[in-house]
Design an enzyme around this catalytic site. Structure first.
Site, PDB file in Angstrom:
ATOM      1  N   HIS A 131     -24.759  17.673 -41.794  1.00 35.42           N
ATOM      2  CA  HIS A 131     -26.143  17.227 -41.924  1.00 35.42           C
ATOM      3  C   HIS A 131     -26.446  15.831 -41.384  1.00 35.42           C
ATOM      4  O   HIS A 131     -27.592  15.397 -41.469  1.00 35.42           O
ATOM      5  CB  HIS A 131     -26.571  17.315 -43.395  1.00 35.42           C
ATOM      6  CG  HIS A 131     -25.731  16.485 -44.328  1.00 35.42           C
ATOM      7  ND1 HIS A 131     -26.058  16.312 -45.656  1.00 35.42           N
ATOM      8  CD2 HIS A 131     -24.583  15.781 -44.145  1.00 35.42           C
ATOM      9  CE1 HIS A 131     -25.155  15.551 -46.251  1.00 35.42           C
ATOM     10  NE2 HIS A 131     -24.251  15.219 -45.354  1.00 35.42           N
ATOM     11  N   HIS A 132     -25.448  15.118 -40.869  1.00 35.76           N
ATOM     12  CA  HIS A 132     -25.705  13.754 -40.396  1.00 35.76           C
ATOM     13  C   HIS A 132     -26.057  13.676 -38.907  1.00 35.76           C
ATOM     14  O   HIS A 132     -26.599  12.666 -38.460  1.00 35.76           O
ATOM     15  CB  HIS A 132     -24.494  12.854 -40.651  1.00 35.76           C
ATOM     16  CG  HIS A 132     -24.196  12.620 -42.092  1.00 35.76           C
ATOM     17  ND1 HIS A 132     -25.148  12.156 -42.972  1.00 35.76           N
ATOM     18  CD2 HIS A 132     -23.061  12.792 -42.814  1.00 35.76           C
ATOM     19  CE1 HIS A 132     -24.604  12.048 -44.178  1.00 35.76           C
ATOM     20  NE2 HIS A 132     -23.347  12.434 -44.102  1.00 35.76           N
ATOM     21  N   ALA A 133     -25.713  14.689 -38.130  1.00 31.56           N
ATOM     22  CA  ALA A 133     -25.973  14.627 -36.691  1.00 31.56           C
ATOM     23  C   ALA A 133     -27.470  14.476 -36.422  1.00 31.56           C
ATOM     24  O   ALA A 133     -28.298  15.162 -37.026  1.00 31.56           O
ATOM     25  CB  ALA A 133     -25.437  15.870 -36.004  1.00 31.56           C
TER      26      ALA A 133
END
Length: 390
Positions: A131-133
């Site tokens: 979920h950080h990209a």
């Protein structure tokens, strides 16, 4: 409905490997898949290997120049572009990086397609939840944001209201950023407070912008939050928002790094509380989204003790055959763990804290309690924007 639940799995996802000294050890994926098999849960659902996400799908969230940079680093890791977050300590470049990242993204997109089209009621991709990209860069062990891509594909297929619920210890910043101005996507993230943990975002005041104002909700939990507080915060925020939003699909992210044994964070949540919230997401999907539920993995760096058990519980819940917390773990899996890691495996599917007890928000709150202060901050910032009482 040709199958109640679907498990997304391709052995090649274990090639998502940043190297021997990196916390994101792909053994956690292998051991989870083997534990799912040891309990026979894969016989309760269809196991499907989706194709990798192609460029047109990746472009639903990611910029073309970033995709090109990932491809270049994948072909020649020595040429990784730091300006795109590649070749860093968090996201070292490795050969085949684009291909395996696209494969993981493809599993989440495939899960979303199966649920939307009615091929499955629930679909699980525990290899996803990266979920950080961001649209233009890698971050926090994440190359392509499969969660955001799954949501974007749902919108492309005609969904008008998608709820994203993220209970990873880290803020779901990349998904929030992808839909910051989009009222069709409600993002809810419960995470350790940004003062004490990467990525230093996810403050209660982050509520979206433009047409999407009020479509981002963040619960910033104080370090040290344990089972009762964590589950209380979830139920004090998530059900009321979903009741108002009326999602057609729920996409949830179940990072196991909230656990008290996780080496990279500071919450004190047990496996049993993680299971309780997984069950709650399942129930909420049936109550508010017609049962349409896409469940993803995420973080989790206690790769033997925690991750396989947590995500096996998730798979069991989705399959309609939940594993009782007191269940003894099959000996063949424990032997596999020792052969692969030289570590002793846990013996039961519990941390001994079941059932999890927590006080509902409706029973009142303590203005001097740090957990209740966090919940109040979220409700004050976000709830009025959705017409709800703080």
């Amino acid at each position: 409905m040709s199958g109640r639940a679907q498990l997304m799995w391709d052995e090649a996802v274990t090639g998502y490997d940043f190297g021997a000294d990196h916390p994101m050890d792909p053994v956690r994926l292998e051991l989870t898949r083997k534990l799912v098999g040891a309990f026979g849960l894969d016989r309760e659902m269809r196991v499907v290997a989706a194709k990798p996400a192609g460029e047109s799908t990746l472009r639903l969230v990611h910029r073309q120049d970033y995709i090109d940079a990932v491809k270049a680093a994948s072909a020649d890791p020595g040429r990784a572009a730091g300006a795109y977050g590649l070749g860093t300590v968090d996201d070292p470049a490795f050969a085949g990086m684009h291909e395996v990242s696209a494969l993981i993204a493809g599993q989440s997109v495939g899960a979303a397609e199966a649920v939307w089209r009615g091929d499955a009621e629930h679909a699980v991709n525990f290899t996803g939840g990266l979920h950080h990209a961001m649209p233009g860069g890698a971050a926090g062990f994440c190359i392509y944001n499969d969660a955001a891509l799954a949501i974007a594909r749902l919108l492309e297929l005609g969904a008008e209201r998608v709820a994203y619920v993220d209970v990873d210890v880290h803020h779901g910043d990349g998904v929030q950023a992808a839909f910051w101005e989009d009222p069709r996507v409600l993002t809810i993230s419960l995470h350790e407070h940004p003062r004490t943990l990467f990525p230093q975002t996810g403050w209660p005041e982050e509520t979206g912008a433009g047409a999407g104002e009020g479509a981002a909700v963040n619960v910033a939990l104080p370090a040290g939050t344990g089972d009762a507080g964590w589950v209380r915060a979830f139920h004090a925020v998530v059900p009321e928002l979903l009741a108002e939003f009326r999602p057609q699909v729920i996409v949830s992210q179940h990072g196991a790094d909230t656990h008290f044994e996780d080496p990279l964070a500071h919450l004190a949540v047990s496996l049993d509380a993680q299971r309780a919230v997984q069950e709650a997401c399942h129930e909420l999907a049936h109550e508010y989204a017609g049962g349409k539920w896409v469940a993803l993995g995420g973080g989790g760096y206690a790769v033997v003790e925690v991750v396989p058990r947590s995500w096996t519980h998730l798979v069991g819940i989705a399959a309609g055959r939940p594993v009782a917390p007191e269940t003894v773990i099959p000996e063949e899996w424990r032997q596999e763990v020792f052969a692969r890691t030289r570590q002793s495996a846990p013996r039961r599917m519990t941390d001994g804290r079941w059932p999890v007890r927590w006080a509902p928000w409706e029973a009142g709150y303590d203005p001097a309690d740090r957990l209740d202060q966090a919940v109040r901050a979220t409700r004050r910032a976000a709830f009025p924007l959705r017409g709800l009482l703080a």
